[in-house]
Every structure is written in C-alpha cells, then in structure tokens.
Motif scaffolding. Structure first.
Motif, PDB file in Angstrom:
ATOM      1  N   LYS A 263       0.809  -1.220   0.000  1.00 28.52           N
ATOM      2  CA  LYS A 263       0.000   0.000   0.000  1.00 28.52           C
ATOM      3  C   LYS A 263       0.847   1.277   0.000  1.00 28.52           C
ATOM      4  O   LYS A 263       0.307   2.380  -0.053  1.00 28.52           O
ATOM      5  CB  LYS A 263      -0.938   0.012   1.206  1.00 28.52           C
ATOM      6  N   LEU A 264       2.151   1.129   0.061  1.00 23.77           N
ATOM      7  CA  LEU A 264       3.030   2.304   0.132  1.00 23.77           C
ATOM      8  C   LEU A 264       3.085   3.064  -1.183  1.00 23.77           C
ATOM      9  O   LEU A 264       2.937   2.482  -2.263  1.00 23.77           O
ATOM     10  CB  LEU A 264       4.451   1.868   0.478  1.00 23.77           C
ATOM     11  N   ASP A 265       3.353   4.349  -1.077  1.00 23.65           N
ATOM     12  CA  ASP A 265       3.737   5.130  -2.253  1.00 23.65           C
ATOM     13  C   ASP A 265       5.249   4.928  -2.420  1.00 23.65           C
ATOM     14  O   ASP A 265       6.070   5.762  -2.030  1.00 23.65           O
ATOM     15  CB  ASP A 265       3.411   6.610  -2.051  1.00 23.65           C
ATOM     16  N   VAL A 266       5.581   3.769  -2.976  1.00 32.07           N
ATOM     17  CA  VAL A 266       6.981   3.353  -3.064  1.00 32.07           C
ATOM     18  C   VAL A 266       7.808   4.357  -3.854  1.00 32.07           C
ATOM     19  O   VAL A 266       8.944   4.694  -3.493  1.00 32.07           O
ATOM     20  CB  VAL A 266       7.069   1.949  -3.702  1.00 32.07           C
ATOM     21  N   GLU A 267       7.248   4.853  -4.937  1.00 30.01           N
ATOM     22  CA  GLU A 267       8.001   5.762  -5.805  1.00 30.01           C
ATOM     23  C   GLU A 267       8.421   7.023  -5.063  1.00 30.01           C
ATOM     24  O   GLU A 267       9.546   7.507  -5.240  1.00 30.01           O
ATOM     25  CB  GLU A 267       7.162   6.119  -7.034  1.00 30.01           C
TER      26      GLU A 267
ATOM     27  N   ARG B 159      12.922  12.887 -15.109  1.00 29.45           N
ATOM     28  CA  ARG B 159      13.539  11.617 -14.728  1.00 29.45           C
ATOM     29  C   ARG B 159      12.614  10.457 -15.071  1.00 29.45           C
ATOM     30  O   ARG B 159      11.406  10.643 -15.218  1.00 29.45           O
ATOM     31  CB  ARG B 159      13.827  11.615 -13.231  1.00 29.45           C
ATOM     32  N   PRO B 160      13.164   9.252 -15.202  1.00 28.90           N
ATOM     33  CA  PRO B 160      12.312   8.087 -15.434  1.00 28.90           C
ATOM     34  C   PRO B 160      11.360   7.860 -14.259  1.00 28.90           C
ATOM     35  O   PRO B 160      11.695   8.134 -13.106  1.00 28.90           O
ATOM     36  CB  PRO B 160      13.305   6.931 -15.549  1.00 28.90           C
ATOM     37  N   THR B 161      10.178   7.364 -14.554  1.00 31.35           N
ATOM     38  CA  THR B 161       9.194   7.025 -13.536  1.00 31.35           C
ATOM     39  C   THR B 161       8.738   5.587 -13.760  1.00 31.35           C
ATOM     40  O   THR B 161       9.002   4.982 -14.813  1.00 31.35           O
ATOM     41  CB  THR B 161       7.971   7.957 -13.591  1.00 31.35           C
ATOM     42  N   LEU B 162       8.000   5.064 -12.805  1.00 32.41           N
ATOM     43  CA  LEU B 162       7.486   3.700 -12.945  1.00 32.41           C
ATOM     44  C   LEU B 162       6.502   3.596 -14.101  1.00 32.41           C
ATOM     45  O   LEU B 162       6.358   2.511 -14.695  1.00 32.41           O
ATOM     46  CB  LEU B 162       6.829   3.256 -11.642  1.00 32.41           C
TER      47      LEU B 162
ATOM     48  N   ALA C 191      11.420  -4.019  -3.837  1.00 29.29           N
ATOM     49  CA  ALA C 191      12.706  -4.200  -4.503  1.00 29.29           C
ATOM     50  C   ALA C 191      12.626  -3.960  -6.003  1.00 29.29           C
ATOM     51  O   ALA C 191      13.531  -3.350  -6.595  1.00 29.29           O
ATOM     52  CB  ALA C 191      13.245  -5.605  -4.217  1.00 29.29           C
ATOM     53  N   ARG C 192      11.581  -4.444  -6.647  1.00 27.67           N
ATOM     54  CA  ARG C 192      11.473  -4.292  -8.106  1.00 27.67           C
ATOM     55  C   ARG C 192      11.473  -2.810  -8.530  1.00 27.67           C
ATOM     56  O   ARG C 192      12.289  -2.411  -9.371  1.00 27.67           O
ATOM     57  CB  ARG C 192      10.222  -4.997  -8.622  1.00 27.67           C
ATOM     58  N   PRO C 193      10.578  -1.979  -8.001  1.00 30.98           N
ATOM     59  CA  PRO C 193      10.623  -0.558  -8.404  1.00 30.98           C
ATOM     60  C   PRO C 193      11.886   0.151  -7.940  1.00 30.98           C
ATOM     61  O   PRO C 193      12.364   1.076  -8.610  1.00 30.98           O
ATOM     62  CB  PRO C 193       9.373   0.035  -7.748  1.00 30.98           C
TER      63      PRO C 193
ATOM     64  N   LEU D  78      18.561   2.441 -10.992  1.00 34.86           N
ATOM     65  CA  LEU D  78      19.396   2.171 -12.160  1.00 34.86           C
ATOM     66  C   LEU D  78      19.082   3.128 -13.300  1.00 34.86           C
ATOM     67  O   LEU D  78      19.989   3.748 -13.882  1.00 34.86           O
ATOM     68  CB  LEU D  78      19.196   0.729 -12.630  1.00 34.86           C
ATOM     69  N   THR D  79      17.811   3.297 -13.631  1.00 40.53           N
ATOM     70  CA  THR D  79      17.461   4.143 -14.777  1.00 40.53           C
ATOM     71  C   THR D  79      17.780   5.611 -14.514  1.00 40.53           C
ATOM     72  O   THR D  79      18.261   6.305 -15.417  1.00 40.53           O
ATOM     73  CB  THR D  79      15.968   4.003 -15.138  1.00 40.53           C
TER      74      THR D  79
END
Length: 486
Positions: free
Chosen positions: A138-142, A332-335, A437-439, A445-446
C-alpha cells in the motif's frame, strides 16, 4: 610411555569400524525413508569438505549424477538439495505448507528466533508476514525512492568526476530507503548510528562466506571466523536497536510514521484484545531482518548491474538511447515509463539472472512428510534450493555466463516472460519485499544511467564478473567515475 605399532593399528581398526558403521547407518536411514540418493561425504562433517568456494557449482555437478533432488549430509544434518526450477517449484510452491519450516540457524542467533526470517512456519509467522506484505503493497513506493535518489545523485555530483566506490554509495541509499519505510525518515550519511549500522552488516556479509559452516556444525562456534561473524551481527543488531529506541521515544498511538509504528500499533491492540500478532522483540527482529535483506540484496544487484554495463558498453549505450527516446532530457524516469522501456527492463532482468545475489535459499525444514518425484522426505528434514541451477541452466539459457539482455525480448520487441525466472523465489517463504525491490532497482538504475555517464578510473581495469559466495553473492570491488550527461 611410547605407543606401539600395535596400538596404532588397533586404533585404526576402531576408527575404520566406526566410520563403516556410520556409513551403514546412513545407508539404512536413506532406504528406510526412501530419501533421494546423493554423495556420501564423511562422518560428522558430511560433504562440507567437498564443497569449494562456490558450492552452488558443486551442487550442480552432483545434480547431473544423482538427479535434481538429492540428499547430502551437511555436517550431521540430513539435507535435501533442490536443483532446477521444476524441483524447487514442486517442493517450495506446490507443497509450500509442508516445506516452509525453518531450522535453527546459529549464524542468525542475533535475531533471538524473532522476525520472519528465522521464525518457524506457524500461525504467528503467517500473520506477521501477511501484515508486512500488505503494508508494503500500500506504500507510495516511488515517493520514498525518489527522495533518496535525489540524495544519491547529489552525492555523485559532489564527486566532480573523481573515483568512488559504487557499492558503498548505493548501499547507503538502499539502506536509507528501507530505513525511511521502517521509521518514516531518512538518516544522514554521516550519522554515527547510520554509519555503524552499514559498517556492521557489510562486515557480517563479508564474513558469512567463511563462517556459514556454523549453521551445519554449531559446535564449531569457537572458531575465530564464527566468533567474528557473531560479533559483527550483534553489532548490526545493536545499531538497529539504537535507531529503534530513538524512534520509540516519539511514538504516538494515532500517528503512523512507518512500518515500525504500524507494528507497534498492533502491540497496543494486543494489549487491549489479548492478541499475539507482535511483541516488541518481534518488532526488533523484523526491523533487523528487513534492514539487512532489504538493503544489501538490492545494492548487490545494482552493483552487479554497474559492473556489467561498464563491461558491455554497447548494452549501456542502447539502454541510454532507449531512455533518452522515451523519457527525454527534461525529466527523470518514472514507474509509468516501464511499459515503454522493454530493453531497459530486459537488461535489469538479465542483471538479476546473470549473477543472482542469492545462490541458495536460506534452509527450509519439512513440517510434515513430503512425497515428491517418487521419494519420501520425512518431517524435520532440512531443505535447500540451489537457485544458481535455475539461472545457469544451459538448456534454458544458452551460454548462461554471457550477458545478453535480448534473452528477455520476444520477436515483437516486448519483454518476454520466462516461467523459471524467479529472482525473488516462490512459495510461502518468497521474498516479502518484492513489491519494494522491483521498483527500487528500476528507479535507481534508470535514474543514474539517464543522468550520468559512468567510466572506469584512468589506469584501472575492471575486475572479472566473478563474485564471492556468502549470505549474498557479492561482486568484486571496483571504483567508478561519473560525469553528468549533456
């Protein structure tokens, strides 16, 4: 008084007889339970002396002889080794309720049996794991990641093109990301408690390759490397606890600054309702577990990624071109960009495949008898998965040691889904932090590759992509220089 030749001969006969009886007992035990076959090893120490510095490779050789499910003695402990995707899936996923126990692991003694890493498979474990996964989902991971990436980019800019240790820089960032999720705020890189935490777990990870023998021969706790590992993990635990104690002083029942507060809310609810989801030792154990696993493994993947991109400049150039075309130079790159960046996503997948940071699973334990592939694995047997055997399977990945992101691109130029690609494992003990971990790996990296051009310092040579096997498969040390892209 001198011993005679006859005395030595008698002693040799006794030792040979004892060894023969032990081997006979082991053979009868395997027949009794219909355990998978496997190499014999030696009395007391089992196959441990036969494992080289990369035991995952030795296990793959044994799998060719004995099959993808085979039995070894790891010290005095009977252990069933799972090789290849099908064997791991059939045991860990399809029989997850029977294969997700956790044996006692002396190397993780600093956790005192608390936290979802070392807890046995029971109702409390399942409820705690479900709670943590639900919170992270539920987090705003970004938002959490972007804030820390800003600090990382500022750190790199301040280097003004001078060499720096990429792993140390990224490790500080990934530690701060999981720290912010746990406590609601980041630590300054020069904060003494934060530095103590990072230094302690780096030291522990480094020692783990030398001291893992303690998990299989716990009576060797007195060996220098085992004592040093114990001291390093205890120092790490104390560093986390200091941060946790400071955080605890600002706790308010109606405010949630991070996952730690969410767990502490459950303690208050437990006091009122006499429940048992968490106690404060559980909070400490889970904070220590998430700090260690949530920072070092992601940092290791990103460090391997930088090493591969420096070693394969054509891949790096293609990745940067795709980012420039899709993202442009004004942001910048985003999800949200992920669906439009197939080569970038494929490159990140190939980084995770090529040198998987977890060659082996943490040992599991059968919680009840398991029947699989014609064998019977009895309750209480230790189980270990050799993940390296999935990602280095030549029949699935031709020339597996070559770095080829196009493995994950289909004929239409889209990212190709491969069933056996499981960098976060599978089953009831798969990585609970996968949604973070995935995002995290993608955005760090990006963003760095989009903003900077990296190169090896003048006069230095990149090391070969051969790591050190321990709790994490660590890359060799190397330095980089970075300059902002025009």
């Amino acid at each position: 008084m001198r011993a005679s030749y006859g005395d030595f001969l008698d002693m040799s006969i006794v030792l040979c007889t004892v060894a023969f009886l032990l081997l006979l007992l082991l053979a009868r035990q395997r027949d009794r339970f219909n355990l998978p076959p496997g190499p014999w090893g030696f009395p007391v120490v089992g196959v441990l002396p036969l494992l080289d510095k990369d035991p995952q490779l030795t296990m793959m050789k044994w799998a060719k002889k004995y099959g993808n499910i085979f039995t070894v003695k790891m010290g005095t402990t009977t252990t069933v080794i799972l090789n290849g995707y099908e064997a791991i899936r059939d045991v860990f996923q399809r029989q997850g309720a029977s294969s997700s126990g956790r044996p006692h692991l002396p190397a993780f003694g600093f956790l005192r049996g608390k936290g979802i890493l070392c807890a046995d498979y029971n109702k409390a474990f399942k409820r705690q794991r479900e709670f943590i996964i639900k919170y992270l989902s539920k987090l705003d991971v970004e938002k959490h990641i972007e804030d820390e990436v800003d600090a990382l980019m500022q750190y790199i800019r301040h280097k003004n093109g001078q060499p720096f240790d990429f792993n140390s820089a990224v490790s500080a960032s990934t530690s701060n990301i999981i720290g912010a999720i746990l406590f609601g705020s980041r630590q300054e890189y020069d904060d003494p408690d934060f530095q103590a935490l990072i230094n302690a777990y780096h030291h522990a990870i480094k020692l783990s390759s030398q001291a893992s023998i303690q998990n299989f021969l716990p009576f060797l706790w007195f060996l220098p490397q085992c004592r040093k590992l114990s001291i390093a993990w205890e120092a790490f635990a104390e560093a986390v606890n200091r941060i946790l104690e400071k955080h605890k002083k600002g706790y308010r029942p109606l405010a949630t600054r991070g996952l730690t507060d969410a767990m502490m809310h459950q303690i208050n609810m437990n006091d009122l309702n006499e429940g048992s989801l968490f106690d404060f030792d559980d909070v400490k154990g889970n904070c220590q577990t998430l700090y260690a696993s949530g920072s070092e493994r992601v940092a290791a993947v990103l460090t391997w990624g930088m090493l591969f991109l420096l070693s394969y400049p054509d891949v790096c150039n293609k990745l940067q071109s795709e980012l420039d075309e899709v993202v442009g130079k004004s942001r910048r790159p985003t999800l949200d960009d992920r669906p439009n960046l197939p080569f970038t996503c494929a490159t990140l997948m190939e980084i995770q495949r090529c040198n998987n940071t977890s060659p082996f699973s943490v040992p599991h334990k059968a919680t009840q008898d398991i029947r699989v592939h014609g064998y019977l694995i009895p309750k209480g047997t230790q189980l270990m998965a050799n993940y390296w055997s999935i990602f280095m399977n030549e029949t699935v990945w031709p020339n597996p040691y070559d770095f080829q992101p196009m493995r994950f691109i289909d004929d239409r130029g889209n990212v190709k889904k491969v069933e056996g690609f499981i960098p976060f494992s599978l089953g009831k003990r798969s990585c609970p932090g996968e949604s973070l971990a995935r995002p995290e790996m993608f955005l760090i990296l990006t963003t760095l590759v989009h903003a900077f051009t990296f190169h090896v310092p003048d006069g230095e040579v990149l090391p070969a992509p051969v790591g050190i096997t321990g709790a994490v498969y660590m890359s060799p040390k190397f330095a980089v220089c970075a300059r902002p892209k025009n």
